[in-house]
Design a protein around this motif. Structure first.
Motif, mmCIF file in Angstrom:
data_model
loop_
_atom_site.group_PDB
_atom_site.id
_atom_site.type_symbol
_atom_site.label_atom_id
_atom_site.label_comp_id
_atom_site.label_asym_id
_atom_site.label_seq_id
_atom_site.Cartn_x
_atom_site.Cartn_y
_atom_site.Cartn_z
ATOM 1 N N THR A 1 0.900 -0.656 0.093
ATOM 2 C CA THR A 1 0.229 -0.258 0.026
ATOM 3 C C THR A 1 1.099 0.947 0.172
ATOM 4 O OG1 THR A 1 -1.524 -1.293 1.435
ATOM 5 C CG2 THR A 1 -1.882 1.384 1.271
ATOM 6 N N ILE B 1 -7.625 2.344 -0.337
ATOM 7 C CA ILE B 1 -8.071 1.774 0.866
ATOM 8 C C ILE B 1 -8.706 0.391 0.685
ATOM 9 C CG2 ILE B 1 -10.670 2.590 2.594
ATOM 10 C CD1 ILE B 1 -10.527 5.502 1.774
ATOM 11 N N LEU B 2 -8.472 -0.202 0.106
ATOM 12 C CA LEU B 2 -8.984 -1.073 -0.127
ATOM 13 C C LEU B 2 -7.724 -2.420 -0.478
ATOM 14 C CD1 LEU B 2 -12.145 -1.689 -3.279
ATOM 15 C CD2 LEU B 2 -11.880 -2.044 -0.527
ATOM 16 N N LEU C 1 -6.156 -1.970 3.744
ATOM 17 C CA LEU C 1 -7.623 -2.664 4.226
ATOM 18 C C LEU C 1 -6.793 -4.612 3.808
ATOM 19 C CD1 LEU C 1 -10.646 -0.435 4.915
ATOM 20 C CD2 LEU C 1 -8.587 -0.981 6.353
ATOM 21 N N LEU D 1 -3.874 -5.381 5.328
ATOM 22 C CA LEU D 1 -3.488 -5.089 6.542
ATOM 23 C C LEU D 1 -3.987 -6.185 6.922
ATOM 24 C CD1 LEU D 1 -3.160 -3.631 9.344
ATOM 25 C CD2 LEU D 1 -5.177 -2.628 8.938
ATOM 26 N N ALA D 2 -5.666 -6.874 6.614
ATOM 27 C CA ALA D 2 -5.714 -8.262 6.807
ATOM 28 C C ALA D 2 -4.800 -9.927 6.444
ATOM 29 C CB ALA D 2 -7.494 -8.419 6.435
ATOM 30 N N ALA E 1 -12.308 -7.861 0.040
ATOM 31 C CA ALA E 1 -12.446 -7.844 0.958
ATOM 32 C C ALA E 1 -13.451 -8.350 1.818
ATOM 33 C CB ALA E 1 -12.741 -5.751 1.633
#
Length: 143
Positions: free
Chosen positions: A6, A62-63, A66, A69-70, A122
């Protein structure tokens, strides 16, 4: 947690944003067009390419953040970031033409594909992945 994909993509997009802005600024300065497109069709196209960039990039970043991060950094996410960056470059060049071009079409389609793909990933992470969610540290201390 460091998000290398990212962060790299955000940096690339910041530079692409400046490239798109500079393409508009060169024409604005040459034509002395302070507001709008001043009747210059190339400036209008480049302004639209820049606006399109600002419409799609924030949500996609943003996607990326996230999802990374996941699930962490992975080869497929690096690949998606590369495809997205190249798609945005292709779209920027493709918008200069008076007729539809393969650059504009492929840039748009790849942008949509990456965005929708990340949205589906997501949703899968949020609702489809079966895994045990650990208790927050404060709750674990109460046991």
């Amino acid at each position: 947690m460091l998000l290398p994909i990212t962060l790299t993509l955000a940096a690339a997009c910041a530079l692409l944003n400046m490239w798109l802005a500079a393409r508009c600024a060169r024409i604005r300065i040459a034509d002395k067009a302070l507001h709008g497109d001043g009747g210059n069709s190339l400036l209008a196209k480049r302004m639209r390419a820049h606006a399109n960039f600002t419409e799609y990039v924030p949500m996609t970043l943003i996607l990326f953040g996230l999802v990374e991060l996941a699930v962490g950094a992975s080869a497929w996410l690096w690949g998606a970031a590369l495809v997205f960056a190249l798609a945005r470059i292709a779209h920027g060049f493709g918008m200069d033409a008076d007729k539809p071009t393969v650059w504009r079409a492929s840039g748009a389609m790849l942008t949509w594909l990456v965005m929708v793909g990340l949205a589906l990933v997501a949703l899968y992470i949020a609702y489809g992945a079966t895994r045990e969610v650990p208790a927050p540290p404060a709750m674990a201390m109460m046991r």
